[in-house]
Structures are given as C-alpha cells and as structure tokens.
Scaffold this active site. Structure first.
Site, mmCIF file in Angstrom:
data_model
loop_
_atom_site.group_PDB
_atom_site.id
_atom_site.type_symbol
_atom_site.label_atom_id
_atom_site.label_comp_id
_atom_site.label_asym_id
_atom_site.label_seq_id
_atom_site.Cartn_x
_atom_site.Cartn_y
_atom_site.Cartn_z
ATOM 1 C CB CYS A 135 -0.929 0.000 1.205
ATOM 2 S SG CYS A 135 -2.351 -1.041 0.903
ATOM 3 C CB CYS A 345 -13.130 8.454 -39.828
ATOM 4 S SG CYS A 345 -11.753 7.372 -39.395
ATOM 5 C CB CYS A 379 4.281 1.285 -44.136
ATOM 6 S SG CYS A 379 3.441 0.683 -42.658
#
Lengths: 420, 82, 448
Positions: A135, A345, A379
């Site tokens: 913790c 798009c 690419c």
C-alpha cells in the site's frame, strides 16, 4: 467443461478467481456473498492494528463516456479489531470450507509483531497468508506497506520472520512503486516466500477540481496521494508479472493483480505466468456477479482451445517475452487499408501524417471517390493507423516475408567483431 | 524525399561494397549514423573510403547482409568439418 | 376564451424536439470520431467545423463550442433546429454506416442553448473602418452579413419593415420547431456588435431607396420573399381563406385563436411551410387537416422528417389534386373546395414532371378553412425602386462578387434564389450573407 481448479503454491482453489484484499473483503458478510456468487477465494482486507480512516476515500478516472478507467483510494487497512475479523474468518471458513481464504497482513517491521499476527490468523483457519508490502499511501508513512516493500532487505527480512511462524503458504504482495520489481520479488523468494502477488496500487493523485482547486478526492479541502488501480493499470501490472515470470532466479508462483476485469484479462495474466488472479476494482465497479462471466468465459475459451485444465495455460506466453535487444530487426510489417470496411474518417491519414511516417496517401478510386492507401515501402509498421482506426477490419497489419532474422544484440556483436 | 528512396540509394552503395569485394575495415556508429570504412581488396596502396549510412533501413540492411554472409560461412565450415 | 385555456392552448406550441439530457450529450459527443477532413463539415453549407465544436462539448468548453458554430453560421442556433440534418451533416457522418450518425443537430442545439442561457460575448466588432453599409431586411441573410461586416469594422444599419428582426426565423417557422426567442437571440448577438437594426421601417414607405443609395458606402438587399401569392381561382376572398405565412406568423407572435377549433381544413401546397401550416392548424384544434398537392409525394419539397412529423400529427395528403375554386355559403364563409385530378407528364423546367389536368375529373372536398402554401411572392416593386435588374423579382447577382446590376448594391438570400439557382433554406441564406459580407468588405477596402 475445462477444469478450472488451481493449485497455487500448495493452496487448492475451485477456480483461479480470488477477490483481492480491499473494500470488498472487509467483512465476513461480504466474503460469504462473494463465495455464494462463485469466487474461488478471497484475500481478506489487510489485518493489523485497526486504523481510523478519513471520509472521502475513493475517486474514479472517467474517460470519455466510460466510467472508472482508473480508480484511486486513500483508504487504509482494516479499521476493525483483529478478534472480530478472525471470528468472521472462522465463521466463513465453516460455511464455505471449499473456498480459499487468505489473510492479508501488515504490521510494523518487527519480528515479534509478525510472529504474533501469523499465529493468530492461522489459528482462525486461513489457507494462506499474504504479506502486504504494497500500500503506497498512509500506512507507508508509518513505515509499513510500500515503505518496507521498496527496500529489498526489508522484504527479505520480514518474509523470513513471517515464514518462521507460518505453517500455511506465505505470499508476498509487491508494490509497483519501484524501479525494478524483480529486485523485491527476488528478495521475497530469498526470504522464503512460497509465492508472490503483484501489483499493489500505484502512487497517484487523481486530479484537481478546476473550480475549487481542491485535490480529488479531498478531505476537508486537503488531499494526499492514493493508490491507483483499475483497467488503466493492467498493462503495467502485466509487464511486472511478465518480468518476474521470465526471471530464472524467481521461481515462485505468481498471483496476478492489476486492472483485471474479465476472463480475457485473466487469461492474459495466466498466459504471462500468473497461476491465479486477484480482482478488486471490477468488483467494486460492478458487484460480485462479474465472476459468472469470468468463470463461463474462461471455460469456453479453454474449451475452444482444447485445453483441459486452466493450469495448462499458465506461462505459455512467457517464452515470447524478452529483451528488446532480442527482437528481430528484419521483421517487416506494413499497414494495408481495406476499403470495403473503411468508413472514410481519415483518422489514419492524419495520425500517420502528424505523428508517424507520412506514408498514407489520397488517391481517386475507379468510381472517382477519394480514398486512402498506404505507401507500403515507407510504412514502418508502427500500428498507429490501425490503433486509431474505428472501423473493425479496415486496416490490417500485414506481416511480410522478410529476410532471415537478426536481432540488435546479434548486430552489435557483429559490428564489434568487424571493428575490433 | 521519401525515406524509402533515400534508402534505395544507400542500398545501391551497400550492394556495391558487398559485391565488388571490398574489405570492410571498420563500422563505426555515432550520432550521425553509421560510417563504413572500406578498401578495395588487393589494392592495399589506395587510401580507404568511407560510406556514410543515414537511413535506419540502410544501417539495418548493411549489417543484415554481413550477418547473412557470416552465417552462410559458418554453415559452410560446419558442413566441411563434417 | 379564458386566460388559463389560452395558456394551455399555447403549450401545444412549445418546442417539440426535446433537448438532449446531460448524459446523452456526453455520450453523443464522445461518440464523434473527430474525423480529419470531416465529411459532416463538408456537407454543411456554412462549413461548421463539426468535429471541433463537438470535441469542445466533450471537454466542457461550451463557450468555445458555441463560438465555432456561430463563427461559421451566425444562425447556428436556428439551424440546429430547422436544418435538414439527415440530408446534410448527419447524412454525411461516417458512423452512419457503421452504427448510427452522431446527433450533430442536437449537439449544436446544446452548445447554442448554453450560449443563449449564459450570454457570453462570442465575437467583437472590428476596428472602425469609417465605412457605412445599409442592409435592407433583417432575415438570416441580412443578419449574417451584418455580423460579418461589423466584425470587419464597418458600421452597419439594417432596415427591417417588421417590428422584430429575424425574418422568416422570427415569423415564418412554427414555434414548435423554432421558438421565436432563438431567432431574436441571434439578432441580439448581431446588435451587440454595434449593428443598428431599425425595425418598423419599410424601404419605399418610410424611407426611400434613393436615400439609402446616396447615404451609404454600400447597400445590401436581403429582403427575402413576399407573402404567399394568390392562386388566381374564384373564391379566394371568402371568409376562411388564409395564407400559411399569416397563420404561422400569428402563432409565432403568441396570438392564439379558437377560430380553427373543430374545423375541417385544406392546405394547398407540399413544402415545409405547408406542413408548418397544417401542423399549426391541428394544434389550433382543427379536427381534420388535409394537404392537397398537384404532384405526388416524390415531388414534394418538404423535408422527409417534416413530412413524417405531419403524418404523425394525423395529417392526410391528397396527391395529384389541384384546387379550382373555393366555394362559400351565402354568408361568404368557405364550405368546400372544388378540385381537379391531375396526372404527371414530361419533366418541366424545374426538372419535375409537369402536372396535367385530367378532363372532367372535378370533385368537391368539403372544408371550412382553406390555407394557401404554394410558395412565396416577390418584392418586385422594391427591387424596381433600387433600379436593379431582375427576373420576375429574382435579383440578378454576380455569383462571386454578389453585386447586382448596380455595382454598389449587393444582394443575398432568398431575394436572389429561384429559377433553380440556390436553395431557400436558412442555412443557405446564412452562408450567402457571410460570403456577400466578405465580397462587400473586399470591394470597399479596394476602393481608394
């Protein structure tokens, strides 16, 4: 139906899905509800000297319309006396003898303190112990939790102390708030840990309120860092599991924790070396019944792969995880746009143009319509276009037949041979 | 210029080095890329030349060819040893 | 009618299309893909940067969002309500095929509603240029031009013959589609830039065309169109014959009457105004409303969404029906309409098939209300007063410079639309006004 039973460091469990230590395992009432719902085990909310908590404890990181992409808490360990918790553990164990109960423990880094608590909780009938060295908030300021979990020597020593008194398996829960988790994982195993679990929550400040300038969450206008978990931390947790799983010096079983929400996440952690998984945030977000699909989904997945036992999944992907220097530099992968699926798009175009290698171009198709194609020779196969593409199947990353493999390490070795 | 075109130019140079039996004296890599120092074989008198490789593909290609050659050699000597 | 009944009656004229709820807004805004070179923007006649305004909604930047909308379209709040979005932005949305288009119109309404409620100053007037421009007509084209000209720094005076600015937006579109306050807010936005809108001043009545032409550096004519013309059939003078625009104007201005309660009405025409009139009659209590049109459903000019809306209101249509005569009783009140059956022949000049009357097909439709919605007339005398070239009231303009036959007089909006050139929509008028303003600005600034 595949066999979902697991053996985790000698702890037998009906399925690999345990509730992680946290708010859902605070009481016997909750844990019994969870077992009723189908959870294989539960790690009880961390036991130790009962704390006093603040109110306003949690906060969520929402992304777009999606709630709880991440989750943050400043709650501490149990605020109830040990005796009450142990009584409820006993009762739960009587009612659900086939379910696994692990006691999460946190005490001051003193030998007698560990001995005392280990003996007491084992007397209540737990199946194992989890030492909370993770913790990051609150308890760490008192020298416990992450404060001791960040120092390998302390991890080793405290594990040792717990082991001295323990008769059940000891799991050490590690903090991710450290540069190299394998250092503490190794220390735990050197201390005699039977298993390790990871990750605990990550140091976080969820946000700042733009109207009041208060932290989120805030306690009377003041805030502190918390522990971050939820879906957003999954990749961090997965890499830490993988690092430990591939380290030959760390040979103890791993319980995977961190952002696991569904059977897919669980299967990924198991493939990467976890032999059980722990879940907390998803149960806090949706309730215990998510376990139904965890079990059903994993079962169907195993059946579809022809795998008889979930244990056969454990670690299958670990050999595929390695250092960057051992990856093949000659592997060639390029993006290809499938215009049948493309919705135009143009997100791939602008992503490549602004943030990658400018290799997506406009062209006019046979019908005179403007469309996009990849100039494959330029690419670099970075995947960005396919990541931003919202249309399923519109961009495929194609592996191309390349030259024979050559890794960076091999290349550097070669250059040194020539040069020297 | 598209990076690929730039690479193709470098590839021509690399293929020349490899095909015309140049001796690679050293490969040095620094902030500016890869510098390959070569000397024509059998012409020890002539001063060595340097080829500067800029593109990532060019730097990869050079070592890849050399690595391939090394492997083939290793394979051959292994076969001979048998 | 007592006061409370009047209030109840007025409720039927509340805006029908509900605002998106806050959660819907965020879900919808987050659905937008933020396309590059976005088709929605290209499909918008005013070129609103749709992905940009939607992203700003998603980030809680509503002022920025409203500004993006109003920058491109000074009638952005009106257009959010009356644009045929399914044919424009939403029709072009790339999510249309993959799932459902983003509700762009509703999001635009959300952002502009925020602006209407919070009154931010979205734009500033430009540095004074010393030039003065008169605009005749405070409709969408005139206001749009005035807004742009003021931002360029010119002093603009608009002469508007009605009591309120906004033109058809204020008076000619039913309030349940477009509340009047929306159009008035847009006009107010323009006034805040220092534009003077002189309402109740009719050019040719209260002020002469010559005065305007001599006192301003440039003049822009944006008077739109006139009232619905007569059909030229017997009986149009009878009690119970109305013009659709007159009917809509009354309810738009908050005047509710029980004149139509329980009546049977016939509306002639099949455009958006005909539908507005028909749905208004229904709301005013007419029992039966029937639209009659001399062509068929495929030739009607109303937007499909409007037609659907009319059908939902229980309005019926009688196609291929031409009114020949309005029939009245001895007291001079309408009792019916004599109609003739039509058939479609070859396409005419408008590209639509020409209706041809079928001989001896006359029949009687009983009705006590007859509403004319067969398009609008032209302000020919006003155009003549400016001595401008025109074709049956359609002012001739240079498509690039927006100049009329008088190089100092420009024109935009419905006054220039017709005979197949341009489309009489609010969005088209707003865009024309914007472009005309730029043309005027360039023209003025190029003068030495």
């Amino acid at each position: 139906m595949a066999d979902l039973r697991i053996d985790f460091a000698g702890i037998k469990s009906g399925n690999p899905f345990w509730l992680a230590s946290g708010p859902p395992t605070n009481t016997g009432y909750q844990v019994q509800r969870a077992f009723e719902a189908g959870w294989g085990g539960a790690v009880w909310k961390t036991l130790g000297e009962p704390v006093i908590n603040v109110t306003s404890r949690f906060s969520g990181m929402h992304y777009g319309s999606q709630r709880v992409a991440g989750f943050n808490n400043i709650e501490l360990i149990t605020d109830r006396p040990l005796e009450i918790n142990l009584q409820e553990i006993e009762e739960t164990k009587v009612n659900y003898p086939d379910h696994t109960i692990i006691a999460s423990l946190m005490v001051e880094p003193k030998r007698e303190k560990w001995h005392e608590i280990v003996k007491k909780v084992e007397a209540a009938g737990v199946d194992g112990l989890e030492l909370n060295f993770g913790c990051p908030h609150g308890m760490a300021e008192r020298g416990m939790g992450a404060a001791s979990g960040q120092v390998p020597e302390l991890v080793e020593k405290q594990t040792c102390w717990a082991k001295e008194a323990a008769e059940t398996p000891v799991i050490v829960k590690l903090t991710p708030n450290i540069t190299d988790i394998t250092a503490t994982a190794y220390a735990a195993s050197q201390g005699g840990a039977d298993a390790i679990s990871m990750i605990n929550t990550i140091n976080s400040l969820m946000g700042v309120d733009l109207d009041t300038w208060n932290t989120i969450p805030n306690v009377a206008g003041k805030g502190t860092h918390g522990g971050y978990c939820g879906p957003a931390v999954k990749p961090i947790a997965l890499s830490m599991v993988a690092e430990c799983a591939r380290d030959p010096d760390i040979s103890v079983p791993i319980s995977g924790i961190g952002g696991i929400e569904n059977w897919r996440d669980a299967a990924e952690f198991m493939l990467m070396g976890a032999s059980c998984v722990q879940i907390c945030t998803a149960a806090m977000h949706h309730g215990f019944r998510i376990v139904e699909d965890l079990i059903d989904g994993l079962n169907n997945y195993l059946d579809s792969k022809g795998i008889a036992s979930v244990m056969d999944l454990v670690g299958q992907s670990v050999p595929k995880y390695m250092s960057w220097g051992d990856l093949d530099l000659n592997h060639k992968r390029v993006a290809r746009i499938n215009l049948d699926q493309c919705i135009h798009c143009n997100k791939c175009y602008i992503a490549c143009e602004d943030a990658a290698h400018q290799c997506i171009e406009w062209f006019v198709d046979a019908k005179g319509k403007r469309a996009l194609k990849v100039r494959e020779e330029d690419c670099v196969g970075c995947n960005l276009c396919s990541i931003v593409c919202p249309a399923e199947g519109a961009i495929h990353m194609i592996d191309q037949p390349g030259e024979f493999p050559m890794t960076w390490n091999e290349r550097q070795h070669l250059i040194h041979t020539i040069g020297g | 210029m598209h990076e690929h075109t730039q690479f193709m130019n470098e590839k021509v140079k690399i293929d020349q080095i490899l095909q015309r039996s140049y001796l690679i004296i050293s490969i040095e890599e620094n902030l500016s890329g890869t510098f390959v120092t070569v000397q024509p074989q059998g012409e020890q008198e002539s001063p060595p030349g340097t080829v500067h490789l800029v593109t990532a593909d060019g730097r990869r290609y050079l070592t890849s060819r050399l690595f391939e050659r090394k492997r083939v050699h290793a394979q051959k000597s292994e076969n001979t040893a048998r | 009618m007592n006061a409370s009944a009047a209030t109840d009656l007025w409720k039927v004229f509340d805006e029908i299309h509900p605002d998106l709820k806050p959660k819907q807004v965020m879900e919808e805004a987050n659905r937008c893909l933020f396309c590059f070179d976005a088709p929605c923007t290209k499909a918008c006649p005013t070129g609103i940067d749709v992905p940009s305004f939607i992203r700003k909604i998603a980030t809680g930047n509503l002022k920025g969002s409203a500004r993006v909308i109003m920058e491109a379209n000074p009638m952005g709040a009106t257009c959010a309500r009356v644009c045929p979005t399914e044919e424009l932005c939403e029709g072009a949305c790339v999510l249309g095929e993959a799932s459902l288009p983003v509700m762009i119109g509703d999001l635009q309404k959300h952002a502009t509603n925020w602006a209407m409620k919070n009154h931010p100053q979205l734009f500033e007037a430009g540095k004074p240029s010393g030039r003065e421009i008169a605009i005749v007509g405070a409709g969408p084209a005139g206001l749009s031009a005035a807004r742009q000209l003021a931002r360029f720094g010119h002093q603009v005076t608009i002469y508007e013959k009605r009591e309120k600015p906004g033109g058809l937006d204020t008076y000619g579109i039913v309030p349940f589609r477009l509340p009047q306050k929306v159009a008035l807010w847009e006009a107010d936005q323009v006034e805040q830039l220092g534009v003077m809108i002189k309402t109740g001043i009719a050019v040719g009545r209260d002020i002469s065309a010559d005065f305007i032409q001599t006192h301003f550096d440039a003049v822009m004519l944006a008077v739109g169109m006139a009232d619905v013309p007569d059909l030229g059939i017997p009986g149009e003078e009878l009690d119970g014959v109305f013009s659709a625009l007159e009917l809509i104007e009354k309810v738009k201005d908050g005047q509710v009457t029980d004149r139509f309660m329980g009546r049977t009405a016939i509306v002639v025409g099949a455009g958006n105004t005909a539908i507005d009139a028909a749905t208004t009659l229904k709301r005013l209590g007419a029992t039966r409303v029937q639209m009659i049109y001399r062509r068929t459903e495929s030739e009607m000019t109303a937007y499909p969404a409007e037609y659907r809306f009319a059908k939902e209101d229980g309005i019926t249509c009688s196609w291929l029906t031409q009114p020949k005569k309005v029939i009245g009783d001895t007291a001079g009140r309408v009792t019916g309409v004599e109609c003739a059956r039509m058939r479609l022949g070859k396409p005419d000049g408008s590209g639509r098939r020409r209706p041809i009357e079928i001989e001896n097909s006359n029949f009687l439709l009983e009705a006590d209300i007859f509403v004319k919605a067969i398009g609008q007339g032209r302000h020919t005398s006003l155009i003549d007063a400016f001595r401008l070239k025109h074709d049956h009231g359609i002012v001739s303009v240079d498509a690039r410079t927006f100049q009329t036959s008088d190089p100092n007089v420009f024109a935009a909006g419905d006054v220039t639309f017709g005979n197949g050139s341009g489309e009489a929509t609010v969005v088209a008028a707003a865009q024309q006004g914007k472009l005309a303003a730029l043309a005027i600005h360039r023209q003025l600034m190029s003068r030495v």
